[in-house]
Design a protein around this motif. Structure first.
Motif, PDB file in Angstrom:
ATOM      1  N   ARG A  66       0.842  -1.198   0.000  1.00  0.00           N
ATOM      2  CA  ARG A  66       0.000   0.000   0.000  1.00  0.00           C
ATOM      3  C   ARG A  66       0.879   1.250   0.000  1.00  0.00           C
ATOM      4  O   ARG A  66       1.911   1.302   0.678  1.00  0.00           O
ATOM      5  N   TYR A  67       0.417   2.272  -0.736  1.00  0.00           N
ATOM      6  CA  TYR A  67       1.172   3.523  -0.849  1.00  0.00           C
ATOM      7  C   TYR A  67       0.185   4.667  -0.698  1.00  0.00           C
ATOM      8  O   TYR A  67      -0.826   4.738  -1.404  1.00  0.00           O
ATOM      9  N   VAL A  68       0.464   5.579   0.259  1.00  0.00           N
ATOM     10  CA  VAL A  68      -0.407   6.721   0.530  1.00  0.00           C
ATOM     11  C   VAL A  68       0.379   7.994   0.241  1.00  0.00           C
ATOM     12  O   VAL A  68       1.434   8.228   0.845  1.00  0.00           O
ATOM     13  N   MET A  69      -0.125   8.809  -0.671  1.00  0.00           N
ATOM     14  CA  MET A  69       0.537  10.063  -1.019  1.00  0.00           C
ATOM     15  C   MET A  69      -0.244  11.246  -0.449  1.00  0.00           C
ATOM     16  O   MET A  69      -1.463  11.317  -0.583  1.00  0.00           O
ATOM     17  N   THR A  70       0.453  12.168   0.197  1.00  0.00           N
ATOM     18  CA  THR A  70      -0.170  13.396   0.669  1.00  0.00           C
ATOM     19  C   THR A  70      -0.280  14.372  -0.492  1.00  0.00           C
ATOM     20  O   THR A  70       0.727  14.793  -1.066  1.00  0.00           O
ATOM     21  N   SER A  71      -1.502  14.718  -0.858  1.00  0.00           N
ATOM     22  CA  SER A  71      -1.755  15.647  -1.959  1.00  0.00           C
ATOM     23  C   SER A  71      -2.394  16.918  -1.395  1.00  0.00           C
ATOM     24  O   SER A  71      -2.232  17.226  -0.213  1.00  0.00           O
ATOM     25  N   PHE A 117      -2.929   2.075  -4.242  1.00  0.00           N
ATOM     26  CA  PHE A 117      -2.539   3.481  -4.114  1.00  0.00           C
ATOM     27  C   PHE A 117      -3.707   4.335  -3.641  1.00  0.00           C
ATOM     28  O   PHE A 117      -4.833   4.218  -4.137  1.00  0.00           O
ATOM     29  N   ALA A 118      -3.423   5.207  -2.670  1.00  0.00           N
ATOM     30  CA  ALA A 118      -4.403   6.171  -2.180  1.00  0.00           C
ATOM     31  C   ALA A 118      -3.735   7.528  -2.052  1.00  0.00           C
ATOM     32  O   ALA A 118      -2.530   7.622  -1.780  1.00  0.00           O
ATOM     33  N   SER A 119      -4.499   8.588  -2.257  1.00  0.00           N
ATOM     34  CA  SER A 119      -3.980   9.937  -2.039  1.00  0.00           C
ATOM     35  C   SER A 119      -4.894  10.665  -1.066  1.00  0.00           C
ATOM     36  O   SER A 119      -6.112  10.475  -1.077  1.00  0.00           O
ATOM     37  N   VAL A 120      -4.284  11.487  -0.221  1.00  0.00           N
ATOM     38  CA  VAL A 120      -5.008  12.297   0.759  1.00  0.00           C
ATOM     39  C   VAL A 120      -4.862  13.749   0.330  1.00  0.00           C
ATOM     40  O   VAL A 120      -3.772  14.313   0.396  1.00  0.00           O
ATOM     41  N   ARG A 121      -5.955  14.340  -0.138  1.00  0.00           N
ATOM     42  CA  ARG A 121      -5.941  15.723  -0.625  1.00  0.00           C
ATOM     43  C   ARG A 121      -6.268  16.661   0.532  1.00  0.00           C
ATOM     44  O   ARG A 121      -7.418  16.811   0.920  1.00  0.00           O
ATOM     45  N   SER A 122      -5.227  17.263   1.053  1.00  0.00           N
ATOM     46  CA  SER A 122      -5.364  18.066   2.253  1.00  0.00           C
ATOM     47  C   SER A 122      -5.887  19.461   1.959  1.00  0.00           C
ATOM     48  O   SER A 122      -5.475  20.112   1.001  1.00  0.00           O
ATOM     49  N   ALA A 123      -6.790  19.927   2.832  1.00  0.00           N
ATOM     50  CA  ALA A 123      -7.188  21.335   2.828  1.00  0.00           C
ATOM     51  C   ALA A 123      -6.016  22.178   3.323  1.00  0.00           C
ATOM     52  O   ALA A 123      -4.940  21.663   3.643  1.00  0.00           O
TER      53      ALA A 123
END
Length: 313
Positions: A91-96, A164-170
């Motif tokens: 698993r790979y999590v990218m901070t977006s 793959f997941a991305s976390v789109r931060s405010a």
């Protein structure tokens, strides 16, 4: 216990993420260029992620359950990481970032006016990747930050090397002097000094998240099994006037505004376009968000206290 690799993790919510993963009993490895050592008990690999051969050598035979990538800004970086971690993680999590939705930086599907945008507004599975653009040029990257993030997400999604997941931060606030962008300090300083805040004629709302809440969400994302993007924002959009009035209340001053002509740059967080995300997907997956107005006054107070502690010449 999971084996978790954090790329970056040397400051702000990334540093807090590493601390919380370690406190939860996970085996944590941090990869960065060595400017800041990680907490005790955390493995530290000092390497430039842009150097693929050096990254592979540093990784050696290590494998991980999850990788959290805090500092991926371009599709070139994503392509290197996708190759380097293929077969090394499930698993790979990218901070977006919320900026992937900025309509000034890409031709995006039209959303109903005033509607917080969902994740499918920018689908990394269908977004084009251009590795031959000058991503290594600092000025180009700064001018194309949003597109760099969009294409980085897309490069990982296209690679198919792992889930793959991305976390789109405010917009991230809180932490006093740790908030290195200085955007909240801009308001705190100007209002405390009685100086004008530049705003648009019609300032529209945006969304925020506390840095500790974002760290919590990233910890949650390491244990989850969702793929694709999720938006990360506290409940309750806030416009620049809301923000300035909270600062003014904490500072014991009145906010003074100056309206800028159309096309002129205003202060940070004054937007002439609706710039809010929907966090419905993350909620449906099980994450519970705070309300912005519950934590923002304390974040402002921290910033004001930090500013008053700085000695003047």
């Amino acid at each position: 216990m999971q084996r978790i690799c954090v790329i970056g993790g040397s400051r702000y919510f990334g540093k807090l993420l590493v601390e919380r993963l370690r406190a939860a009993g996970h085996q944590v490895t941090v990869i960065n260029r060595g400017s800041t050592p990680p907490p005790a008990g955390v493995e530290h690999l000092v390497v430039d992620r842009n150097d693929e051969a050096a990254l592979l050598a540093a990784l050696d035979t290590r494998t991980f359950d999850v990788v959290v990538d805090q500092v991926c800004y371009t599709p070139v970086q994503a392509a290197i990481a996708a190759r380097a971690f293929a077969g090394r993680t499930r698993r790979y999590v990218m901070t977006s970032t919320i900026e992937v939705y900025d309509p000034r930086t890409a031709a995006l599907p039209a959303a109903p006016s005033g509607t917080p945008v969902p994740e499918d507004q920018v689908d990394p599975a269908t977004w084009q990747v251009a590795l031959d653009l000058p991503w290594h040029d600092a000025a180009y990257l700064e001018a194309h930050y949003a597109e760099g993030k969009r294409q980085a997400e897309a490069a990982f999604a296209h690679a198919g090397s792992f889930a793959f997941a991305s976390v789109r931060s405010a917009h991230v606030l809180g932490g006093g002097t740790q908030e290195f962008t200085g955007r909240l300090a801009h308001y705190a300083g100007r209002i405390a000094r009685g100086e004008e805040i530049a705003v648009h004629t019609q300032a529209l709302p945006t969304v925020f998240i506390h840095y500790a809440e974002l760290a919590d969400l990233l910890v949650w994302a390491t244990a989850a099994d969702f793929t694709g993007p999720v938006n990360a924002c506290s409940d309750g959009p806030v416009d620049v006037y809301d923000l300035a009035e909270i600062v003014a209340a904490q500072a014991g001053r009145e906010a003074v505004y100056r309206t800028v002509p159309e096309g002129e740059e205003a202060s940070p967080f004054s937007f002439d376009r609706h710039y809010a995300m929907s966090n419905a997907r993350a909620k449906a997956l099980g994450f519970a968000f705070s309300r912005t107005t519950d934590w923002l006054p304390d974040a402002v107070a921290e910033t004001l206290a930090a500013a008053s502690a700085v000695p003047t010449a």
